[in-house]
Scaffold this motif. Structure first.
Motif, PDB file in Angstrom:
ATOM      1  N   GLN A 151       0.829  -1.200   0.000  1.00  0.00           N
ATOM      2  CA  GLN A 151       0.000   0.000   0.000  1.00  0.00           C
ATOM      3  C   GLN A 151       0.864   1.251   0.000  1.00  0.00           C
ATOM      4  O   GLN A 151       0.555   2.233  -0.662  1.00  0.00           O
ATOM      5  N   THR A 152       1.956   1.229   0.751  1.00  0.00           N
ATOM      6  CA  THR A 152       2.861   2.367   0.790  1.00  0.00           C
ATOM      7  C   THR A 152       3.499   2.590  -0.572  1.00  0.00           C
ATOM      8  O   THR A 152       3.581   3.716  -1.063  1.00  0.00           O
ATOM      9  N   ASP A 153       3.961   1.530  -1.207  1.00  0.00           N
ATOM     10  CA  ASP A 153       4.608   1.656  -2.506  1.00  0.00           C
ATOM     11  C   ASP A 153       3.658   2.231  -3.551  1.00  0.00           C
ATOM     12  O   ASP A 153       4.087   2.913  -4.484  1.00  0.00           O
ATOM     13  N   ASP A 154       2.368   1.969  -3.410  1.00  0.00           N
ATOM     14  CA  ASP A 154       1.391   2.490  -4.362  1.00  0.00           C
ATOM     15  C   ASP A 154       1.313   4.008  -4.336  1.00  0.00           C
ATOM     16  O   ASP A 154       0.768   4.617  -5.251  1.00  0.00           O
ATOM     17  N   LEU A 155       1.825   4.637  -3.263  1.00  0.00           N
ATOM     18  CA  LEU A 155       1.734   6.082  -3.123  1.00  0.00           C
ATOM     19  C   LEU A 155       2.968   6.803  -3.631  1.00  0.00           C
ATOM     20  O   LEU A 155       3.041   8.019  -3.573  1.00  0.00           O
ATOM     21  N   TYR A 156       3.930   6.072  -4.141  1.00  0.00           N
ATOM     22  CA  TYR A 156       5.136   6.710  -4.670  1.00  0.00           C
ATOM     23  C   TYR A 156       4.935   7.055  -6.146  1.00  0.00           C
ATOM     24  O   TYR A 156       4.122   6.457  -6.846  1.00  0.00           O
TER      25      TYR A 156
ATOM     26  N   GLN B 203       1.327  11.168  -6.387  1.00  0.00           N
ATOM     27  CA  GLN B 203       0.130  10.488  -5.888  1.00  0.00           C
ATOM     28  C   GLN B 203      -0.244  10.972  -4.488  1.00  0.00           C
ATOM     29  O   GLN B 203      -1.424  11.114  -4.164  1.00  0.00           O
ATOM     30  N   LEU B 204       0.769  11.255  -3.667  1.00  0.00           N
ATOM     31  CA  LEU B 204       0.466  11.759  -2.330  1.00  0.00           C
ATOM     32  C   LEU B 204      -0.108  13.176  -2.378  1.00  0.00           C
ATOM     33  O   LEU B 204      -0.861  13.564  -1.490  1.00  0.00           O
ATOM     34  N   ASP B 205       0.245  13.971  -3.402  1.00  0.00           N
ATOM     35  CA  ASP B 205      -0.362  15.288  -3.567  1.00  0.00           C
ATOM     36  C   ASP B 205      -1.871  15.156  -3.681  1.00  0.00           C
ATOM     37  O   ASP B 205      -2.635  15.862  -3.019  1.00  0.00           O
ATOM     38  N   VAL B 206      -2.297  14.262  -4.562  1.00  0.00           N
ATOM     39  CA  VAL B 206      -3.720  14.080  -4.826  1.00  0.00           C
ATOM     40  C   VAL B 206      -4.430  13.516  -3.603  1.00  0.00           C
ATOM     41  O   VAL B 206      -5.484  14.017  -3.188  1.00  0.00           O
ATOM     42  N   LEU B 207      -3.851  12.494  -2.992  1.00  0.00           N
ATOM     43  CA  LEU B 207      -4.473  11.868  -1.831  1.00  0.00           C
ATOM     44  C   LEU B 207      -4.564  12.836  -0.661  1.00  0.00           C
ATOM     45  O   LEU B 207      -5.627  12.981  -0.036  1.00  0.00           O
ATOM     46  N   CYS B 208      -3.469  13.516  -0.364  1.00  0.00           N
ATOM     47  CA  CYS B 208      -3.467  14.419   0.796  1.00  0.00           C
ATOM     48  C   CYS B 208      -4.353  15.629   0.580  1.00  0.00           C
ATOM     49  O   CYS B 208      -4.952  16.141   1.528  1.00  0.00           O
ATOM     50  N   ASN B 209      -4.471  16.080  -0.663  1.00  0.00           N
ATOM     51  CA  ASN B 209      -5.388  17.180  -0.933  1.00  0.00           C
ATOM     52  C   ASN B 209      -6.820  16.770  -0.604  1.00  0.00           C
ATOM     53  O   ASN B 209      -7.561  17.513   0.045  1.00  0.00           O
ATOM     54  N   THR B 210      -7.190  15.584  -1.009  1.00  0.00           N
ATOM     55  CA  THR B 210      -8.539  15.087  -0.709  1.00  0.00           C
ATOM     56  C   THR B 210      -8.754  14.944   0.792  1.00  0.00           C
ATOM     57  O   THR B 210      -9.800  15.338   1.327  1.00  0.00           O
ATOM     58  N   LEU B 211      -7.753  14.410   1.478  1.00  0.00           N
ATOM     59  CA  LEU B 211      -7.871  14.227   2.926  1.00  0.00           C
ATOM     60  C   LEU B 211      -7.992  15.565   3.650  1.00  0.00           C
ATOM     61  O   LEU B 211      -8.794  15.721   4.579  1.00  0.00           O
TER      62      LEU B 211
ATOM     63  N   VAL C 132     -12.587  26.549   1.620  1.00  0.00           N
ATOM     64  CA  VAL C 132     -11.178  26.169   1.684  1.00  0.00           C
ATOM     65  C   VAL C 132     -10.475  26.535   0.382  1.00  0.00           C
ATOM     66  O   VAL C 132     -11.096  26.593  -0.678  1.00  0.00           O
ATOM     67  N   ALA C 133      -9.159  26.770   0.479  1.00  0.00           N
ATOM     68  CA  ALA C 133      -8.324  27.015  -0.704  1.00  0.00           C
ATOM     69  C   ALA C 133      -7.071  26.166  -0.573  1.00  0.00           C
ATOM     70  O   ALA C 133      -6.435  26.143   0.479  1.00  0.00           O
ATOM     71  N   SER C 134      -6.712  25.483  -1.647  1.00  0.00           N
ATOM     72  CA  SER C 134      -5.581  24.560  -1.637  1.00  0.00           C
ATOM     73  C   SER C 134      -4.604  24.891  -2.754  1.00  0.00           C
ATOM     74  O   SER C 134      -4.995  25.424  -3.805  1.00  0.00           O
ATOM     75  N   GLU C 135      -3.343  24.551  -2.545  1.00  0.00           N
ATOM     76  CA  GLU C 135      -2.339  24.702  -3.603  1.00  0.00           C
ATOM     77  C   GLU C 135      -2.734  23.905  -4.837  1.00  0.00           C
ATOM     78  O   GLU C 135      -2.409  24.289  -5.957  1.00  0.00           O
ATOM     79  N   GLU C 136      -3.415  22.789  -4.640  1.00  0.00           N
ATOM     80  CA  GLU C 136      -3.730  21.887  -5.737  1.00  0.00           C
ATOM     81  C   GLU C 136      -4.998  22.278  -6.498  1.00  0.00           C
ATOM     82  O   GLU C 136      -5.338  21.629  -7.495  1.00  0.00           O
ATOM     83  N   GLU C 137      -5.712  23.294  -6.042  1.00  0.00           N
ATOM     84  CA  GLU C 137      -6.978  23.687  -6.670  1.00  0.00           C
ATOM     85  C   GLU C 137      -6.829  25.076  -7.286  1.00  0.00           C
ATOM     86  O   GLU C 137      -6.242  25.978  -6.672  1.00  0.00           O
TER      87      GLU C 137
END
Length: 346
Positions: free
Chosen positions: A4-9, A32-40, A55-60
């Motif tokens: 599961q960890t490797d899937d996030l690299y 991948q962690l950018d996308v996941l952490c933005n959602t979280l 909310v305002a995010s770097e990714e949006e």
């Protein structure tokens, strides 16, 4: 768990097409962690209570109402929220594949409208976001390294907490954090030093020539992640800098959700945050021109230069500033170099 960890690299990949995901609004390839952490982070701020309305995010590209994040029509309980949150979900994501430290940065502002004023059909008010850092009511960062550390200020000092992985609880381990008044550590990407302005180049040369500052040998440390480098400076004293360069005259750090929250933390810990020409927290993000009505009395979104509200809003949300953070004497000295070597232009 390892699988599961490797899937996030690596870079984010579309699960349907298998193609690399689009770049974010900054033009940076999303990990991948950018996308996941933005959602979280979006869900964490919007689902915990009705206090945060947008909310305002770097990714949006633009802010989002919490109703939109949670999948509701904006005319509901979220509209009563008095605060907006800004954040960079993963700072230093280029460090991920090398297993180097990364972090999260966030800030909280009180909405001047005491809730959402939907003046552009978006479910949020831009005035709530484009405020000076002096209007921030809370700021913090989370460092993901050998331990997970949360550093937080509510405007009356800075406190640090370390995650207990067994209890899944943050324990206060650094009460009343204070940065030394002067430090011998400097954290700049010296690979870019020839691109720095004359004041910054002269300042760095003087630090290195001094040999010792505050009775300690001058030391350079640069990790390549804002949170990690600033945390190191906060603990040991010194100065962190991401100056302007020839290619990036405004620097690369974003004011709203990187520089301003970090400057608030530094000031609350007894340090300082500067652009080289003034206090970071005093910088007002660019304000978009107000909508005007055309001859048919219809709202016109475009100004005379053809810029839409969305373009102007995005410019304000993601504006960049040269950033210097650290011990008050180090930052003051750097400001003096800008004063004497920087001319009249900011």
């Amino acid at each position: 768990q390892r699988a599961q960890t490797d899937d996030l690299y690596g870079a984010a990949v579309d699960p349907v097409t298998g193609e690399q995901a689009d770049t974010n609004v900054q033009g940076e390839v999303q990990q991948q962690l950018d996308v996941l952490c933005n959602t979280l982070m979006l869900r964490a701020f919007c689902s915990s209570s009705d206090i945060i309305c947008a909310v305002a995010s770097e990714e949006e590209p633009l802010p989002r109402s919490c109703a939109d994040v949670m999948g509701y029509h904006y005319d509901n309980i979220f509209k009563s929220g008095e605060y907006v949150a800004v954040f960079d979900p993963i700072d230093g994501s280029k460090n991920i594949d090398a297993s180097l430290p990364v972090g999260t940065v966030f800030g909280i502002y009180r909405s001047p409208d005491q809730g959402v004023r939907d003046d552009h059909g978006k479910g949020w008010s831009l005035d709530s976001f484009l405020q000076r850092g002096t209007r921030m009511v809370a700021a913090g960062y989370c460092l993901y390294s050998a331990t997970t550390v949360l550093v937080l200020t509510l405007g009356s000092g800075v406190h640090g907490f370390t995650l207990d992985p067994d209890k899944q609880t943050f324990l206060q381990t650094h009460p009343n954090m204070r940065i030394p008044d002067v430090g011998s550590l400097y954290s700049f990407n010296e690979a870019n030093s020839r691109e720095y302005s004359e004041p910054v180049q002269n300042f760095l040369e003087k630090m290195k020539e001094a040999g010792k500052i505050g009775g300690k040998k001058v030391t350079s440390r640069y990790i390549g992640a804002l949170v990690a480098d600033v945390h190191n400076v906060l603990i040991n004293g010194g100065i962190y800098g991401y100056p302007s360069t020839r290619d990036h005259p405004d620097g690369k750090l974003r004011l709203l959700y990187e520089s301003a929250p970090m400057a608030m933390i530094m000031e609350q810990a007894g340090g300082a945050g500067s652009t080289g020409y003034g206090r970071i927290l005093d910088v007002l993000p660019p304000q978009p021109k107000k909508k005007r009505r055309n001859d048919e009395n219809e709202i016109d979104n475009d100004d005379e230069n053809g810029k839409s509200f969305e373009e102007e809003a995005g410019k304000g949300i993601h504006v960049r500033v040269p950033t210097f953070l650290g011990s008050v004497e180090n930052v003051f000295e750097l400001d003096q170099f800008h004063k004497y070597y920087g001319g009249d232009d900011e």
